[in-house]
Scaffold this motif. Structure first.
Motif, short mmCIF file in Angstrom:
data_model
loop_
_atom_site.label_atom_id
_atom_site.label_comp_id
_atom_site.label_asym_id
_atom_site.label_seq_id
_atom_site.Cartn_x
_atom_site.Cartn_y
_atom_site.Cartn_z
N GLY A 178 0.74 -1.18 0.04
CA GLY A 178 0.00 0.09 -0.08
C GLY A 178 0.63 1.21 -0.07
N ALA A 179 0.39 2.27 0.77
CA ALA A 179 0.95 3.55 0.79
C ALA A 179 2.22 3.88 1.33
CB ALA A 179 0.06 4.59 1.29
N ARG A 214 3.78 6.03 -6.60
CA ARG A 214 2.59 5.98 -5.57
C ARG A 214 1.62 4.83 -5.98
NH1 ARG A 214 5.60 8.26 -3.03
NH2 ARG A 214 5.42 10.50 -2.35
N ARG A 215 2.30 3.68 -6.61
CA ARG A 215 1.59 2.55 -7.10
C ARG A 215 1.28 1.74 -5.45
NH1 ARG A 215 5.37 -0.18 -11.14
NH2 ARG A 215 6.77 0.64 -9.81
N LYS A 216 -0.08 1.07 -5.74
CA LYS A 216 -0.60 0.44 -4.67
C LYS A 216 -0.64 -1.04 -4.87
CE LYS A 216 -4.22 2.37 -3.32
NZ LYS A 216 -5.49 2.90 -2.27
N LYS A 217 -0.66 -1.37 -6.49
CA LYS A 217 -0.76 -2.72 -7.16
C LYS A 217 0.42 -2.96 -7.69
CE LYS A 217 -5.90 -2.48 -6.74
NZ LYS A 217 -7.07 -2.93 -7.56
N ASP A 272 -1.78 5.48 -4.59
CA ASP A 272 -2.10 6.37 -3.22
C ASP A 272 -2.32 7.80 -3.54
OD1 ASP A 272 -2.12 6.94 -0.54
OD2 ASP A 272 -0.17 7.29 -0.38
#
Length: 841
Positions: free
Chosen positions: A485-486, A502-505, A600
């Motif tokens: 996550g963040a 800022r990727r979460k996946k 995020d």
């Protein structure tokens, strides 16, 4: 021409005469905006209470009710005034063919045997009886005279409209006339436009029709026709600009004083501009002109001069002629590239695109031309050429390629080395990897990584400014490591992601979501339905009009007819192409939501001062000197990022980055920023070792401006003052540098246009000196500076600079400008003496 009952109203209650006048007025407006200077027009009304035409003068029984309101002549505002205010009203019957014969005769008399584009435009409601007797002869007159006929029928049936239009309760006379006019136009090359379609076309946006004009007429040369004529080829071509930016016309100067001149019968307030050349004479330069007096020169007495450092180097006419490059007009092939090679530099294509076509229809030109085009298509190649438009002009390099659609050759200029703009940006390598993954290449791109000997993640740096040595781990994190996550860390806790990541996946999910969003917003099939029932492209360039150009002429046309009325608001359709389309937005809604879930994101709220800040982001105060912050003693770089600017304004990201770069620049020189006693946002510098509180990317930022130079003295001086770098000694050094730069700029000015920079610098120095209580320093400098400018033997340019200072009211800091009680009970003698006691000027 117009025919119809003046008092007849349509279904909306609007008089048909007014509607007809509006259509003709729109045609005249187009001519006034886009027409050529030689365009002429006349206004003819039939079914009028009055008769006014030459044919009726010859035969009083014929051509009655045909009124020539305005004879053939240039289009002007009077034409529009007649349409709005002077059209006759009445219900007299009129014969369509009588009016058509009068119009043909007027055109034939005016044009004689000269070549003109001739056209008659008729607006009618079709309610007046048409006598078809002898219509074949009149139709042949149109054909033989080369006159085109356009008929606009008010409330004529329009099955092609969307939705189709059919008039209810149509009279038998109108039904008969509609059928007859359609047959007549089809037989004799005319065009019938129902008012529903005509209204959309005439009220729509109009683009300027540009007559093609060749900008190049020369040879494409392959090989050397002189030394190797058997193995060379030359093709005569003409070049036309495929695209050219339409420049919005500049406004003419218009005198507000009511003293109009008479210009070909038109009273005008246009003023003319005259340019004079003059300069102040030096001592002894001309015995007949005293020093300081202005001497005027004729344009023929001037030479071209180029700035060389701080001097101007004049070039005579002979020098200018010798400077010309000896080049011959033409386009010479110097080599070739594969199409895929051109794609790597296609972003370098510049300027306008030239369409090259055969210069004639002769086989000796057409065959070689198409042979070259087909060869380029088959080999998928692009030719690199040397292009000279006219003899002795500057040669250019360009790419020549074959177009598969237009079946022609295109040429576009390539930049020289001086034309290419090189910019350095932070690497995006991290976005091509899985979330949290790291590798050795990240070292070169400046991405933060970890070292087994440095588990805290703080890079170590040594050496002088600009030299960094970072030890990093080469152990990659598996791509299968799930994101967390963040937090920006993988589940291994070993990889610190780039600050912009800022990727979460996982990368594959992000790529798939972005692909779906782009597909949902595809415009290639978002247009209307063509005649084959297929979807067309939305927003092709041919249907997107220049809003500034269209708005300008709509406003000018309205103001011409309504001098005192407020301007109408812009047509909403003008800005529609630049706004999100509802159908595209709705189709992309779900895809956009999936993309947002991959990152995020923080909602940005707009504060009272118009700035945006992330929701939940808290302004943090800078730690006081000596206090322990996140990174140890003093203020860390992260604290500076959330500080204010020293004037009570919270910094946004751009401002914080700029302020942080100044602090970091000093830190890399062995200095560390620390809050001063002046409050939040002000910093002094103390000696420091290492790189405490400095992130890895900070070490790659531009260093702080270290001195004041003549390039941009105000910005450089105020940057040093604001940052407080170097402490008290650094501030005094900056003031000395600023004073020296002011002297240099003023003393070496070549003309009054060079005064802008030193005057601005003087104002900045005075303002800062007043704020920082450097009264004595500034006043002493200004007194010495004045003496150098006004002393006996000073050049006229220095004296002119002194006059400019007086005009700008640049004087010493006065005691009245100092706050009462600032000096306490006693004032230092040096300070007291520095204040002016008499008239400074």
């Amino acid at each position: 021409m117009w025919n119809g009952g003046a008092e007849d109203a349509d279904a909306n209650g609007k008089l048909k005469l007014e509607r007809a006048a509006e259509y003709i007025d729109l045609l005249v407006h187009q001519k006034l905006v886009e027409g050529r200077k030689r365009d002429v027009g006349a206004l003819l009304v039939y079914g009028s209470p009055e008769t006014n035409n030459k044919l009726a003068d010859e035969d009083e029984e014929q051509y009655k009710t045909v009124n020539l309101m305005r004879e053939l002549g240039p289009f002007d505002l009077d034409f529009r005034y007649i349409l709005e205010r002077a059209l006759p009203r009445g219900d007299e019957p009129g014969d369509f063919f009588d009016a058509l014969v009068v119009a043909i005769e007027e055109i034939k008399v005016f044009c004689r045997e000269l070549k003109y584009d001739k056209r008659i435009q008729l607006v009618t409601d079709g309610e007046s009886f048409i006598n078809p007797e002898g219509y074949e002869a009149i139709g042949n007159m149109l054909l033989n005279s080369g006159i085109a006929l356009d008929v606009i029928g008010l409330d004529f049936d329009d099955p092609m409209a969307d939705p189709p239009f059919v008039q209810e309760k149509k009279s038998n006379t109108k039904r008969t006339n509609e059928a007859f006019l359609e047959e007549f136009c089809n037989k004799y090359g005319g065009n019938l436009y129902p008012s529903v379609s005509a209204d959309q076309d005439l009220r729509g946006f109009q683009s300027k029709k540009t007559k093609p004009a060749a900008t190049f007429n020369g040879l494409i040369t392959l090989g050397d026709p002189i030394s190797s004529p058997d193995s060379s080829l030359q093709i005569q071509v003409k070049g036309y600009l495929k695209t050219g930016e339409l420049k919005i016309p500049s406004a003419k100067k218009h005198s507000a004083i009511p003293t109009p001149a008479d210009f070909e019968g038109v009273r005008t307030h246009i003023v003319t501009m005259k340019r004079t050349y003059s300069r102040a004479m030096e001592e002894g330069e001309d015995p007949n002109i005293p020093a300081g007096d202005i001497k005027t020169f004729q344009k023929e007495d001037l030479l071209s001069a180029y700035r060389y450092g701080r001097q101007l180097v004049p070039l005579s006419l002979a020098d200018a002629e010798a400077m010309k490059l000896q080049s011959n007009k033409g386009m010479e092939v110097v080599g070739s590239l594969r199409v895929e090679d051109l794609r790597s530099i296609e972003f370098l294509l510049m300027n306008q695109v030239l369409m090259l076509v055969p210069a004639s229809e002769g086989l000796e030109v057409v065959y070689p031309y198409h042979a070259l085009r087909v060869a380029l298509e088959a080999s998928k190649s692009v030719l690199i050429t040397r292009y000279v438009r006219i003899d002795d002009s500057q040669p250019k390099m360009g790419a020549l390629w074959a177009d598969l659609v237009d079946k022609c050759l295109y040429w576009c200029q390539l930049p020289f080395a001086e034309d290419v703009r090189e910019f350095q940006f932070e690497s995006m390598t991290a976005l091509f990897q899985e979330v949290g993954a790291v590798n050795d290449s990240d070292v070169a791109t400046g991405l933060s990584q970890l070292s087994p000997s440095n588990p805290s993640g703080t890079p170590s740096a040594s050496g002088s400014r600009g030299t960094s040595h970072v030890t990093m781990s080469s152990t990659p994190i598996p791509a299968s490591a799930p994101p967390t996550g963040a937090t920006g860390m993988s589940s291994f806790g070993r990889g610190k992601r780039a600050r912009f990541d800022r990727r979460k996946k996982l990368k594959a999910e992000v790529d798939a979501a972005m692909d779906d969003l782009i597909t949902a917003m595809d415009l290639t099939k978002a247009g209307g339905i063509d005649e084959n029932g297929e979807r067309t492209e939305a927003l092709p360039p041919s249907s997107v009009f220049n809003p500034g150009y269209q708005r300008l002429w709509a406003a000018v046309g309205f103001r011409a007819m309504h001098p005192d009325a407020p301007l109408e608001p812009p047509n909403p359709e003008l800005l529609n192409p630049f706004l999100p389309r509802e159908d595209i937005t709705e189709a992309a809604r779900e895809a956009a939501k999936r993309v947002a879930e991959c990152f995020d994101l923080k909602f940005a709220e707009e504060s009272a001062d118009g700035r945006r800040k992330a929701k939940g982001k808290r302004k943090r105060d800078v730690a006081p000197a000596g206090a322990q912050g996140d990174g140890g003693a003093g203020a860390g770089v992260d604290d500076v990022r959330h500080a204010d600017d020293g004037m009570g304004n919270e910094l946004d990201d751009a401002d914080a980055t700029a302020k942080r770069s100044r602090v970091v620049g000093a830190a890399s020189d062995g200095m560390k920023a620390e809050p001063s006693s002046h409050g939040n946002g002000s910093f002094s510098t103390v000696a420091a070792s290492g790189t405490e509180d400095m992130s890895f990317e900070d070490m790659f930022r531009e260093p702080v401006v270290g001195r004041v130079t003549a390039a941009d003295p105000v910005t450089e001086f105020e940057a040093i003052v604001q940052s407080k770098l170097g402490g008290e000694q650094g501030f005094k050094t900056a003031i000395e540098q600023m004073q020296n730069v002011i002297r240099e700029l003023a003393f070496y000015a070549l003309d009054s246009s060079d005064f802008v920079k030193p005057i601005s610098a003087l104002k900045s120095l005075r303002r800062v000196s007043k704020i920082e209580q450097e009264f004595s320093s500034f006043n002493s400098f200004l007194a010495s500076f004045k003496e150098d400018l006004t002393k006996s033997g000073a050049t006229q340019m220095r004296k002119r600079f002194w006059e400019e200072m007086k005009k700008e009211h640049i004087d010493p800091i006065k005691s009245s400008e100092v706050e009462e009680g600032y000096f306490g009970e006693a004032m230092n003698d040096e300070v007291r003496q520095s204040f002016p006691t008499s008239n400074w000027y």
